[in-house]
Design a protein around this motif. Structure first.
Motif, PDB file in Angstrom:
ATOM      1  N   GLY A  10     -39.700  14.704  -5.549  1.00 43.27           N
ATOM      2  CA  GLY A  10     -40.717  15.147  -4.618  1.00 43.27           C
ATOM      3  C   GLY A  10     -40.127  15.916  -3.467  1.00 43.27           C
ATOM      4  O   GLY A  10     -38.970  16.342  -3.506  1.00 43.27           O
ATOM      5  N   LEU A  11     -40.939  16.089  -2.446  1.00 38.83           N
ATOM      6  CA  LEU A  11     -40.549  16.810  -1.232  1.00 38.83           C
ATOM      7  C   LEU A  11     -40.276  15.807  -0.124  1.00 38.83           C
ATOM      8  O   LEU A  11     -41.096  14.912   0.129  1.00 38.83           O
ATOM      9  CB  LEU A  11     -41.669  17.771  -0.832  1.00 38.83           C
ATOM     10  N   VAL A  12     -39.134  15.960   0.528  1.00 39.43           N
ATOM     11  CA  VAL A  12     -38.751  15.042   1.598  1.00 39.43           C
ATOM     12  C   VAL A  12     -38.051  15.843   2.686  1.00 39.43           C
ATOM     13  O   VAL A  12     -37.422  16.873   2.400  1.00 39.43           O
ATOM     14  CB  VAL A  12     -37.852  13.916   1.052  1.00 39.43           C
ATOM     15  N   GLN A  13     -38.150  15.379   3.901  1.00 38.84           N
ATOM     16  CA  GLN A  13     -37.455  16.038   5.002  1.00 38.84           C
ATOM     17  C   GLN A  13     -35.987  15.640   5.016  1.00 38.84           C
ATOM     18  O   GLN A  13     -35.609  14.554   4.542  1.00 38.84           O
ATOM     19  CB  GLN A  13     -38.093  15.670   6.335  1.00 38.84           C
ATOM     20  N   ALA A  14     -35.182  16.503   5.580  1.00 36.51           N
ATOM     21  CA  ALA A  14     -33.756  16.200   5.724  1.00 36.51           C
ATOM     22  C   ALA A  14     -33.580  14.877   6.466  1.00 36.51           C
ATOM     23  O   ALA A  14     -34.280  14.602   7.435  1.00 36.51           O
ATOM     24  CB  ALA A  14     -33.054  17.336   6.461  1.00 36.51           C
ATOM     25  N   GLY A  15     -32.657  14.075   5.969  1.00 37.11           N
ATOM     26  CA  GLY A  15     -32.422  12.757   6.524  1.00 37.11           C
ATOM     27  C   GLY A  15     -33.210  11.657   5.855  1.00 37.11           C
ATOM     28  O   GLY A  15     -32.948  10.473   6.085  1.00 37.11           O
ATOM     29  N   GLY A  16     -34.168  12.047   5.033  1.00 37.49           N
ATOM     30  CA  GLY A  16     -35.005  11.071   4.353  1.00 37.49           C
ATOM     31  C   GLY A  16     -34.370  10.528   3.083  1.00 37.49           C
ATOM     32  O   GLY A  16     -33.208  10.822   2.767  1.00 37.49           O
ATOM     33  N   SER A  17     -35.163   9.745   2.366  1.00 38.28           N
ATOM     34  CA  SER A  17     -34.691   9.078   1.155  1.00 38.28           C
ATOM     35  C   SER A  17     -35.676   9.240   0.019  1.00 38.28           C
ATOM     36  O   SER A  17     -36.883   9.408   0.239  1.00 38.28           O
ATOM     37  CB  SER A  17     -34.489   7.580   1.422  1.00 38.28           C
ATOM     38  N   LEU A  18     -35.147   9.191  -1.182  1.00 38.30           N
ATOM     39  CA  LEU A  18     -35.942   9.145  -2.406  1.00 38.30           C
ATOM     40  C   LEU A  18     -35.231   8.247  -3.396  1.00 38.30           C
ATOM     41  O   LEU A  18     -33.993   8.150  -3.366  1.00 38.30           O
ATOM     42  CB  LEU A  18     -36.102  10.535  -3.026  1.00 38.30           C
ATOM     43  N   MET A  83     -31.261   7.850  -3.213  1.00 37.68           N
ATOM     44  CA  MET A  83     -30.710   8.975  -2.472  1.00 37.68           C
ATOM     45  C   MET A  83     -31.094   8.829  -1.001  1.00 37.68           C
ATOM     46  O   MET A  83     -32.285   8.867  -0.664  1.00 37.68           O
ATOM     47  CB  MET A  83     -31.236  10.293  -3.034  1.00 37.68           C
ATOM     48  N   ASN A  84     -30.101   8.663  -0.166  1.00 34.76           N
ATOM     49  CA  ASN A  84     -30.307   8.512   1.277  1.00 34.76           C
ATOM     50  C   ASN A  84     -29.662   9.677   2.023  1.00 34.76           C
ATOM     51  O   ASN A  84     -28.822  10.391   1.474  1.00 34.76           O
ATOM     52  CB  ASN A  84     -29.710   7.194   1.758  1.00 34.76           C
ATOM     53  N   SER A  85     -30.059   9.837   3.257  1.00 35.41           N
ATOM     54  CA  SER A  85     -29.499  10.902   4.114  1.00 35.41           C
ATOM     55  C   SER A  85     -29.537  12.246   3.403  1.00 35.41           C
ATOM     56  O   SER A  85     -28.535  12.977   3.375  1.00 35.41           O
ATOM     57  CB  SER A  85     -28.066  10.550   4.518  1.00 35.41           C
ATOM     58  N   LEU A  86     -30.665  12.553   2.851  1.00 33.92           N
ATOM     59  CA  LEU A  86     -30.782  13.775   2.058  1.00 33.92           C
ATOM     60  C   LEU A  86     -30.599  15.014   2.913  1.00 33.92           C
ATOM     61  O   LEU A  86     -31.005  15.063   4.084  1.00 33.92           O
ATOM     62  CB  LEU A  86     -32.121  13.808   1.339  1.00 33.92           C
ATOM     63  N   LYS A  87     -30.013  16.019   2.299  1.00 33.99           N
ATOM     64  CA  LYS A  87     -29.741  17.292   2.944  1.00 33.99           C
ATOM     65  C   LYS A  87     -30.431  18.415   2.177  1.00 33.99           C
ATOM     66  O   LYS A  87     -30.678  18.264   0.967  1.00 33.99           O
ATOM     67  CB  LYS A  87     -28.237  17.564   2.946  1.00 33.99           C
ATOM     68  N   PRO A  88     -30.721  19.531   2.818  1.00 33.33           N
ATOM     69  CA  PRO A  88     -31.327  20.648   2.092  1.00 33.33           C
ATOM     70  C   PRO A  88     -30.508  21.073   0.867  1.00 33.33           C
ATOM     71  O   PRO A  88     -31.092  21.469  -0.151  1.00 33.33           O
ATOM     72  CB  PRO A  88     -31.374  21.763   3.148  1.00 33.33           C
ATOM     73  N   GLU A  89     -29.211  20.949   0.939  1.00 32.30           N
ATOM     74  CA  GLU A  89     -28.374  21.339  -0.206  1.00 32.30           C
ATOM     75  C   GLU A  89     -28.470  20.362  -1.376  1.00 32.30           C
ATOM     76  O   GLU A  89     -27.905  20.604  -2.445  1.00 32.30           O
ATOM     77  CB  GLU A  89     -26.905  21.506   0.222  1.00 32.30           C
ATOM     78  N   VAL A 120     -35.622  19.159  -0.506  1.00 33.11           N
ATOM     79  CA  VAL A 120     -35.337  18.630   0.820  1.00 33.11           C
ATOM     80  C   VAL A 120     -35.539  19.745   1.835  1.00 33.11           C
ATOM     81  O   VAL A 120     -34.847  20.765   1.787  1.00 33.11           O
ATOM     82  CB  VAL A 120     -33.913  18.070   0.912  1.00 33.11           C
ATOM     83  N   SER A 121     -36.473  19.558   2.721  1.00 31.46           N
ATOM     84  CA  SER A 121     -36.769  20.579   3.726  1.00 31.46           C
ATOM     85  C   SER A 121     -35.954  20.330   4.994  1.00 31.46           C
ATOM     86  O   SER A 121     -35.670  19.186   5.350  1.00 31.46           O
ATOM     87  CB  SER A 121     -38.255  20.594   4.048  1.00 31.46           C
TER      88      SER A 121
END
Length: 122
Positions: A10-18, A83-89, A120-121
């Motif tokens: 899905g779509l999550v903001q940077a720093g978020g988790s999935l 997946m934690n601390s997600l980054k746009p990359e 990741v936005s």
């Protein structure tokens, strides 16, 4: 034959988790090592993580070490990728794969799921 179905993208903001899940059917799941790979547009497929058939051995790619956690529940025929601390990359299509051999090389995995998109936005 092993059939694999990923979910949880899905779509999550940077720093978020999935948390991604990969449900397996067909052959005995507990015999197979499971791998997670990802592919971003215009890039080669990248190794993310692998877990041995018993779950006793785990290995991560350098880009996700310390942020992602792979686990499996052999009773549920499912492997997970937290997946934690997600980054746009980290934006990519994420695939799970199964093989009798525990390894990090995508070409050696015999069975693949259809993939799930993670965006990741910033």
């Amino acid at each position: 034959q092993v059939q694999l179905v990923e979910s949880g993208g899905g779509l999550v903001q940077a720093g978020g988790s999935l948390r991604l899940s990969c449900a397996a059917s067909g052959q005995t799941f507990s015999r197979y090592a499971m791998g997670w790979f990802r592919q971003a547009p215009g890039k080669e497929r990248e190794f993310v993580a692998t877990i041995s058939a018993s779950g006793g051995s785990i290995y991560y790619g350098d880009s996700v070490e310390g942020r992602f956690t792979v686990s499996r529940d052999n009773a549920k025929n499912t492997v997970y990728l937290q997946m934690n601390s997600l980054k746009p990359e980290d934006t990519a299509v994420y695939y799970c794969a199964a093989d009798l051999k525990y390894n990090i090389y995508d070409l050696q995995y015999a069975y693949w799921g259809q993939g799930t998109q993670v965006t990741v936005s910033s």
